[in-house]
Design a protein around this motif. Structure first.
Motif: not given
Length: 381
Positions: A92, A95, A156, A316
């Protein structure tokens, strides 16, 4: 006579959250390196990785690859200038929930490579959350110049689609860690979970991966209550597996103290100091059930066919579980200890049925985890 493939070398810089003693992100790196090597050999291309790391010496020692410091600008310039391309991912990276500096850093590395006319590849990233809308145009302009964009979930893909990145340029693939093998296995080989359930007198192991999240620690208190209920109903060993050092060791100790007056000892143990991802994968494979807050603890468990109980603190977690047709048993905001204890018990009793039921989905995810590396090789061929 078989077709002979002339081997050539490609030097690829790999950018991500590496060198921070986070087992999940180290597993991402190890998985990418394995996939590049395996797919490169199949395509007749020798891949020479250069990893951008917060601890280059440790990265060199752990993986036997070249590494340079991710924050030293001269080293960064030299690495990219001498490369044949740059991989950004996985994990990730883009972000702004943890820091407003994260997105600018990873985009700057990509922009630098693009400015030097190096091909750039987005490798199985989880995008978001992106709360500041000014980042939308930055991400869009950078991604539109990438040779490959792969993301690890549909959410995503949807997010960058709203930013203006064409859906036709984006592929949804599994997290690369689904392809991480146990030591001695090929990355694309089928992992077989350690099955010690037939050992006479063996105590079942409940693996637990926790992190600090709520300020009042209410989620860890509730998890400890659930684990205590399981321990009161049957003989089990609770094995706490810290994924991010040292903070997860502290969170594990917090739970252990609530399970036993003495904390560690007897049927409660903390596995300390594990930093190599394949060592942690082996620890997870030895569990009968895994209760996880860390995303990659759940991915490790799935890859080894170990039944899992997810505790969600971030979308997630839910997104990964959904790919296996599952839902989180609890969240950091809503945690029913009795319900979680019951689910742990059901999975302990039905481990093999769970593995049989999930086998097709897990095998598919493991195979698809190789796709980004295959696409990169196709680009260079």
């Amino acid at each position: 006579m078989g077709r002979e493939i002339a081997h050539k070398s490609k030097r690829l810089v790999v950018s991500g959250y590496y060198g921070f003693d986070n087992s999940g992100d180290e597993a991402v790196l190890q998985s990418i390196l394995f996939a590049l090597k395996e797919q490169g050999e199949a395509a007749g291309i020798n891949i020479e990785p250069v990893v951008l790391s917060a601890n280059p010496q440790r990265t060199r020692e752990m993986y036997g690859v070249e590494a340079c410091h991710r924050m030293k600008v001269p080293d960064l310039f030299r690495a990219i200038r001498s490369s044949d391309g740059l991989i950004s991912g996985g994990g990730s990276l883009l972000q702004d929930a943890t820091s407003s500096r994260t997105i600018p850093y990873y985009l700057l590395v990509l922009k630098l490579a693009q400015w030097m006319r190096k091909p750039t590849f987005i490798y199985s990233q989880g995008i978001g959350p992106v709360n500041n809308p000014r980042f939308f145009s930055w991400i869009r302009s950078t991604f539109k110049k990438c040779a490959m964009i792969t993301v690890r979930d549909q959410e995503s893909a949807n997010l960058i689609g709203r930013m203006g990145v064409p859906a036709s340029s984006v592929s949804v693939v599994p997290d690369p860690v689904m392809g991480l093998p146990l030591r001695g296995e090929a990355a694309s080989g089928k992992a077989v979970a350690a099955d010690a359930s037939g050992e006479t007198g063996r105590v079942p192991v409940v693996g637990v991966s926790v992190r600090f999240w709520n300020a009042d620690r209410s989620e860890l208190d509730a998890l400890a209550e659930a684990l205590r209920a399981v321990m009161d109903s049957r003989r089990v060993e609770v094995r706490l597996l810290p994924f991010h050092l040292p903070s997860d060791e502290e969170a594990s100790a917090y739970v252990a103290e609530r399970l036993s007056p003495a904390g560690e000892g007897g049927d409660v143990r903390i596995v300390r100091g594990v930093t190599h991802p394949q060592d942690m994968l082996a620890e997870v494979s030895a569990c009968d059930v895994l209760v996880g807050m860390r995303l990659h603890s759940l991915i490790y468990a799935a890859s080894q066919f170990v039944p899992m109980v997810g505790v969600s603190y971030d979308p997630k977690i839910d997104q990964f579980l959904a790919r296996l047709g599952m839902k989180a048993a609890a969240s950091t905001q809503s945690f029913d200890a009795a319900s979680v204890a019951a689910e742990i018990g059901q999975l302990l009793d039905g481990r093999h049925e769970w593995a049989d039921g999930k086998k097709a989905a897990i095998d598919r995810l493991k195979k698809e985890a190789q796709l980004p590396a295959q696409q990169i090789m196709q680009f260079y061929r």
